[in-house]
Design a protein around this motif. Structure first.
Motif, PDB file in Angstrom:
ATOM      1  N   VAL A   1       2.636   6.180  -2.714  1.00 29.32           N
ATOM      2  CA  VAL A   1       3.739   6.985  -3.256  1.00 29.32           C
ATOM      3  C   VAL A   1       3.531   7.217  -4.752  1.00 29.32           C
TER       4      VAL A   1
ATOM      5  N   TYR B   1       0.818  -1.203   0.000  1.00 31.92           N
ATOM      6  CA  TYR B   1       0.000   0.000   0.000  1.00 31.92           C
ATOM      7  C   TYR B   1       0.856   1.259   0.000  1.00 31.92           C
ATOM      8  N   THR B   2       2.007   1.195   0.623  1.00 31.23           N
ATOM      9  CA  THR B   2       2.874   2.386   0.643  1.00 31.23           C
ATOM     10  C   THR B   2       3.388   2.696  -0.762  1.00 31.23           C
TER      11      THR B   2
END
Length: 55
Positions: free
Chosen positions: A7, A2-3
């Protein structure tokens, strides 16, 4: 996982905003044109046209 997705979305938003800002700034730019009386190329072109139009 998810990061990386977050981003990527942030990068896309930043690029989109920069493109919109650049385009709006380009459209607001005031273009100027040199006057024809100070342009030696225009005078030469006019003389060439007159010579071609002579019978």
């Amino acid at each position: 996982m998810y990061t990386v997705f977050v981003v990527c979305i942030v990068i896309v938003i930043v690029v989109l905003l920069l493109a919109v800002l650049t385009t709006s700034k380009a459209y607001s730019y005031k273009h100027t044109v040199d006057p024809l009386e100070n342009n030696p190329y225009a005078e030469k072109e006019n003389k060439d046209e007159e010579e071609q139009n002579k019978p």
